[in-house]
Every structure is written in C-alpha cells, then in structure tokens.
Design a protein around this motif. Structure first.
Motif, PDB file in Angstrom:
ATOM      1  N   VAL A   5      29.717  21.277  27.877  1.00 25.74           N
ATOM      2  CA  VAL A   5      28.826  20.400  27.497  1.00 25.74           C
ATOM      3  C   VAL A   5      28.437  19.060  28.190  1.00 25.74           C
ATOM      4  O   VAL A   5      27.233  18.691  28.594  1.00 25.74           O
ATOM      5  N   SER A   6      29.518  18.720  28.830  1.00 27.52           N
ATOM      6  CA  SER A   6      29.387  17.481  29.705  1.00 27.52           C
ATOM      7  C   SER A   6      28.642  17.961  31.122  1.00 27.52           C
ATOM      8  O   SER A   6      27.659  17.208  31.589  1.00 27.52           O
ATOM      9  N   PHE A   7      29.042  19.169  31.367  1.00 21.32           N
ATOM     10  CA  PHE A   7      28.600  19.573  32.650  1.00 21.32           C
ATOM     11  C   PHE A   7      26.931  19.901  32.811  1.00 21.32           C
ATOM     12  O   PHE A   7      26.337  19.521  33.478  1.00 21.32           O
ATOM     13  N   GLY A  19      37.894  17.579  27.256  1.00 18.22           N
ATOM     14  CA  GLY A  19      37.073  18.281  28.013  1.00 18.22           C
ATOM     15  C   GLY A  19      35.733  17.781  28.658  1.00 18.22           C
ATOM     16  O   GLY A  19      35.431  17.638  29.598  1.00 18.22           O
ATOM     17  N   VAL A  20      35.128  16.879  27.615  1.00 22.10           N
ATOM     18  CA  VAL A  20      34.067  16.091  28.109  1.00 22.10           C
ATOM     19  C   VAL A  20      34.360  15.176  29.176  1.00 22.10           C
ATOM     20  O   VAL A  20      33.661  15.034  30.218  1.00 22.10           O
ATOM     21  N   LEU A  21      35.404  14.534  29.037  1.00 24.90           N
ATOM     22  CA  LEU A  21      36.047  13.464  30.080  1.00 24.90           C
ATOM     23  C   LEU A  21      36.145  14.074  31.350  1.00 24.90           C
ATOM     24  O   LEU A  21      36.049  13.734  32.416  1.00 24.90           O
ATOM     25  N   ILE A  69      41.346  16.756  13.523  1.00 26.46           N
ATOM     26  CA  ILE A  69      41.616  15.559  14.701  1.00 26.46           C
ATOM     27  C   ILE A  69      42.023  16.135  16.051  1.00 26.46           C
ATOM     28  O   ILE A  69      41.480  15.785  17.125  1.00 26.46           O
ATOM     29  N   ALA A  70      42.810  17.259  16.081  1.00 24.79           N
ATOM     30  CA  ALA A  70      42.858  17.922  17.260  1.00 24.79           C
ATOM     31  C   ALA A  70      42.120  18.721  17.627  1.00 24.79           C
ATOM     32  O   ALA A  70      41.802  18.445  19.222  1.00 24.79           O
ATOM     33  N   THR A  71      41.155  19.072  17.145  1.00 28.97           N
ATOM     34  CA  THR A  71      39.847  19.844  17.678  1.00 28.97           C
ATOM     35  C   THR A  71      38.943  18.871  18.510  1.00 28.97           C
ATOM     36  O   THR A  71      38.452  18.935  19.476  1.00 28.97           O
ATOM     37  N   VAL A  86      37.256  23.864  27.089  1.00 27.32           N
ATOM     38  CA  VAL A  86      36.272  24.205  27.953  1.00 27.32           C
ATOM     39  C   VAL A  86      34.910  24.033  27.352  1.00 27.32           C
ATOM     40  O   VAL A  86      33.865  23.760  28.167  1.00 27.32           O
ATOM     41  N   SER A  87      34.771  24.145  26.124  1.00 28.77           N
ATOM     42  CA  SER A  87      33.586  23.871  25.522  1.00 28.77           C
ATOM     43  C   SER A  87      32.887  22.649  25.526  1.00 28.77           C
ATOM     44  O   SER A  87      31.860  22.296  25.938  1.00 28.77           O
TER      45      SER A  87
END
Length: 253
Positions: free
Chosen positions: A246-248, A44-46, A35-37, A241-242
C-alpha cells in the motif's frame, strides 16, 4: 502558506493519529488479533516508506556511504536510548498487555516507569516527525507518502500502547496526556526538521534523513513487529507485505 507552518501542520496531522489510536485502545475492548493485525500492517507501511522515501532518497542525494553511515548511526542511537529506557520500565511500551511476560509495569511495580514510558513514546515519535519537515526541503512540497505512512502506523501504535497502559493501571489523564504531548512534540519535530536541517548541505541533509531511517527501522523491529508476531504470527507476513505494498503504491502513484 509559509513552508515552516506547513511542516508544523503536517507533523500535527501525523501525530494526531496517536491520539486517535489511544482513544480506540483505551475506550474500546479491541480484540488482540485486531491489534496485532493493524500493528503488522503499520509496520509494513513504515518499512516501505523507509526504504523508498528515506534510505532511497538519501542514496540518490549523496551516495551509498552517507546513506549507510547515517542509517547505522540512527539505529545505534535509537538502540542505545531504547536500552536505557527498557531498564527503567519502558521495554514493552507498545505492547497491549495480552501476555503477562510482555506487559507494561505499573508505577507500583517499577517506580519511574510512567516517565520512562512517556520518554519512550517520544523516542519513537521524533524521528518519524522530523523527516516530515525534512521532506519539505525537496521542492517545497511535503511528502504525502511519508505523512500517510507515519499516520497509518501511528494509529496501531497508540492503540496497542494505550491498551497496555490501561491494563497497567495508568489513568485516563496520564494516557491521553502522554499522547497529546507526543502529538505536540511531533509538530515541533517537523518544524525543526525543516528549519534546522534546511541549513545543512545536501550531503548532510541526506545523512540526517538516513539517521532518521535507521532509528525508525530499529523501532519497527524492536517495538512493532514483536506485538504483531505474538498475536498474529500465522498471518503476520501477509499482513506486513500488504502494508508494504500500500505504501509502495502511494509512493509511485
């Protein structure tokens, strides 16, 4: 297909991720580390989507002042609403309930907390969905990066929150009723984002986009990162950061 219908459909797609996450969180015993992951990854995506798709776009459309002012107004508005709801039992609405000090209260523990939790979920979801509709105003095509970011982040939100609701003794009908209502509200918010904001001037559209960005940023810091940090603090930086990258990558594909 009419653009207003597209706005509604994309809002529904993004909002449906909450139901998916709720089904996983309520029906399965998901380990807290998982869940935390996923919460850290979704944050990070948002963060990336807000930076490049919302604040960055507002800056390019109208300059620094509307972008900064709108972002601050959005953060202030979200914080005010969140503080009001927190006093009524919705402070830990995205928490999975692993730590008793950060567990959602039951209705017996705090009367009215069920309504507060539902309103809190609405407060979190409306800005994300509204910007999906607003993104259609730029060239008539929805920002798939924004939709993807909201969808990816909604899964861990629904997962963690529904797990916490279950531990607090909420019924299955309540849990899925809340998330179904938020998915429907996401559809309406996307439509309103397109139809209402579409009548504004470019500078005002940029300011509204920035307002949504500020609300989302405040929501990430207040409700998503705490849940991720509490259970995966040694790896939260790398995971976040990952998600950001991904979003970037999607926004520059």
């Amino acid at each position: 297909m009419a653009e207003v219908v597209q706005a509604g459909l994309w809002g529904l797609v993004a909002g449906s991720a909450l139901l998916l996450g709720a089904a996983l969180g309520y029906g399965l015993r998901v380990p807290q580390k998982i869940i935390a992951t996923v919460m850290a990854f979704g944050a990070g995506v948002l963060l990336s989507a807000v930076s490049f798709e919302l604040v960055g776009e507002a800056y390019h459309q109208a300059g620094l002042t509307p972008a900064v002012a709108g972002t601050l107004i959005g953060a202030l508005a979200y914080t005010a609403g969140n503080m009001w709801l927190a006093r009524r039992g919705a402070r830990h609405r995205k928490r999975s309930g692993n730590q008793q000090s950060a567990a959602q209260p039951s209705e017996a523990q705090q009367s009215g907390s069920g309504t507060a939790l539902a309103l809190g979920a609405l407060l979190d979801g409306v800005p994300e969905s509204a910007v999906i509709g607003v993104s259609l105003l730029d060239g008539g095509a929805v920002s798939l990066v924004t939709v993807a970011a909201v969808f990816i982040s909604n899964v861990p939100e629904g997962l963690s929150s529904s797990a916490g609701m279950k531990k607090a003794g909420r019924t299955k009908g309540y849990v899925f009723g809340v998330w179904a209502a938020i998915a429907a509200a996401s559809t309406v918010s996307a439509v309103l984002g397109y139809t209402v904001v579409g009548s504004f001037s470019p500078a005002l559209i940029a300011a509204v986009t920035a307002v949504a960005a500020g609300a989302i940023l405040a929501m990430i810091a207040d409700t998503m990162i705490p849940e991720a940090f509490e259970n995966a603090h040694l790896a939260i930086g790398l995971i976040t950061v990952s998600g950001f990258l991904v979003s970037f990558a999607l926004s520059h594909a």
